[in-house]
Design an enzyme around this catalytic site. Structure first.
Site, PDB file in Angstrom:
ATOM      1  N   VAL A   1      -6.262   0.341   4.951  1.00 40.99           N
ATOM      2  CA  VAL A   1      -5.060   0.784   5.642  1.00 40.99           C
ATOM      3  C   VAL A   1      -4.601   2.070   4.965  1.00 40.99           C
ATOM      4  CG1 VAL A   1      -4.301  -1.487   6.427  1.00 40.99           C
ATOM      5  CG2 VAL A   1      -3.657  -0.712   4.130  1.00 40.99           C
TER       6      VAL A   1
ATOM      7  N   LYS B   1      -9.652  -9.836   5.670  1.00 42.55           N
ATOM      8  CA  LYS B   1      -9.528  -8.858   6.745  1.00 42.55           C
ATOM      9  C   LYS B   1      -9.997  -9.453   8.079  1.00 42.55           C
ATOM     10  CE  LYS B   1     -10.428  -5.227   3.371  1.00 42.55           C
ATOM     11  NZ  LYS B   1     -11.385  -4.221   2.874  1.00 42.55           N
TER      12      LYS B   1
ATOM     13  N   CYS C   1       0.810  -1.217   0.000  1.00 40.46           N
ATOM     14  CA  CYS C   1       0.000   0.000   0.000  1.00 40.46           C
ATOM     15  C   CYS C   1       0.847   1.273   0.000  1.00 40.46           C
ATOM     16  CB  CYS C   1      -0.930   0.010   1.216  1.00 40.46           C
ATOM     17  SG  CYS C   1      -1.950   1.498   1.304  1.00 40.46           S
TER      18      CYS C   1
ATOM     19  N   GLU D   1      -7.102   7.035   7.324  1.00 40.94           N
ATOM     20  CA  GLU D   1      -6.783   7.914   6.193  1.00 40.94           C
ATOM     21  C   GLU D   1      -5.364   8.480   6.345  1.00 40.94           C
ATOM     22  OE1 GLU D   1      -8.366   8.730   3.188  1.00 40.94           O
ATOM     23  OE2 GLU D   1      -9.518   6.987   3.757  1.00 40.94           O
ATOM     24  N   SER D   2      -4.547   8.249   5.314  1.00 43.93           N
ATOM     25  CA  SER D   2      -3.137   8.621   5.383  1.00 43.93           C
ATOM     26  C   SER D   2      -2.923  10.125   5.548  1.00 43.93           C
ATOM     27  CB  SER D   2      -2.405   8.128   4.137  1.00 43.93           C
ATOM     28  OG  SER D   2      -2.938   8.733   2.963  1.00 43.93           O
TER      29      SER D   2
END
Length: 227
Positions: free
Chosen positions: A54, A41, A14, A71-72
Site C-alpha cells: 500500500v 493480503k 503505513c 507507489e505513494s
C-alpha cells in the site's frame, strides 16, 4: 455509498499511505479508504497491487472502469496534476526538483526509522538513533523560519515528513530518544505539522495503540527504555 471517485487502499500504520491521505485532504478531494491486513493480503488486493504494498489509489473513470495507481510518490504527483485545490509543489522547476529530492530523503529516513523501531538490542538501537540524528541535522540546515518546509506554503515535502514525526509522538511517550534535542527548527516544523488538520485526519484515533502493539510484537528495545 459515497460519490467519491477515488479510493485509497490503506494500512493503519503505513506512513506512505498517510502521505497520500494528507495530499488528498489538502486538495479537498472526497475519497474513500479501504484497509487491508498486510499480514494476510486478500486475493483482490494482490491482483491489483504489483508490489503487494500500500498505498493504492483506485480511480473510477467516466466509463465506469477502474484504474489503479501504486507507489505513494506516483499517487501524490497524479493528485497534484489532476485535482483542484492549492498547489503542493512549487511552480519553479528547480525548486520543485529540490523538493522531490527531499521527498526521497524522507523515504531514506523511513528506512532508518524501521531499523530504529525494530531494534532488539542496545547497539542496533544506538546505531539507528545516531543515523536519524545525523539525517535530521541535514534537514535542520535546510529549514527557514517555517512553519513548513518551504515557509508559509504547505507542500508535498510536508506531507512526507508529517508521518515520520507522528512516530515520535508515540515514541516520546515511551522513552526519550534525544533525536531532536539540538534541532530547534525541526522541532518547530514538527509541531506545526502536528497541528495541521490534514495531518491529524490521516490516521485513525487508535494509531498510537496500534504502533505500541507493533513495538511489542517486534520486541523493540525502545520499550525496554520505558520511562
Amino acid at each position: 455509498m459515497s460519490d467519491a471517485k477515488l479510493t485509497l487502499i490503506s494500512h493503519h500504520l503505513c506512513p506512505y499511505v498517510q502521505r497520500a491521505a494528507i495530499a488528498l485532504a489538502e486538495k479537498g478531494v472526497p475519497f474513500e479508504r479501504r484497509y487491508v491486513d498486510l499480514a494476510a493480503k486478500p486475493d483482490w488486493f494482490l491482483a491489483i497491487s504489483p508490489l503487494g504494498k500500500v498505498p493504492l489509489l483506485i480511480i473510477r473513470q467516466d466509463d465506469g472502469t477502474d484504474a489503479v495507481l501504486f507507489e505513494s510518490a506516483v499517487i501524490c504527483e497524479y493528485l497534484e496534476e489532476t485535482q483542484p485545490g492549492g498547489p503542493l509543489h512549487p511552480a519553479d522547476p528547480l525548486t520543485r526538483a529540490r523538493h522531490r529530492g527531499w521527498i526521497e530523503f524522507g523515504s531514506s529516513i523511513l528506512s532508518d526509522l524501521w531499523g530504529f523501531e525494530t531494534a532488539k538490542d542496545a547497539q542496533t538501537y544506538e546505531v539507528k538513533r545516531t543515523a536519524l540524528v545525523d539525517k535530521f541535522a541535514r534537514v535542520e540546515a535546510q529549514l527557514g523560519e517555517g512553519p513548513f518546509f518551504a515557509g508559509t506554503a504547505f507542500s508535498l515535502v510536508d506531507a512526507v515528513f508529517a508521518p515520520i514525526f507522528r512516530y515520535f509522538d508515540v515514541f516520546d511517550i515511551i522513552a526519550a530518544t534525544g533525536i531532536f534535542a539540538e534541532l530547534p527548527r525541526v522541532r518547530f516544523w514538527r509541531a506545526s505539522l502536528a497541528a495541521r488538520q490534514s495531518v491529524k485526519d490521516a490516521v485513525m484515533d487508535n494509531y498510537g495503540d496500534r504502533l505500541k502493539m507493533f513495538l511489542q510484537n517486534h520486541d523493540a528495545w525502545l520499550l525496554k527504555l520505558a520511562n
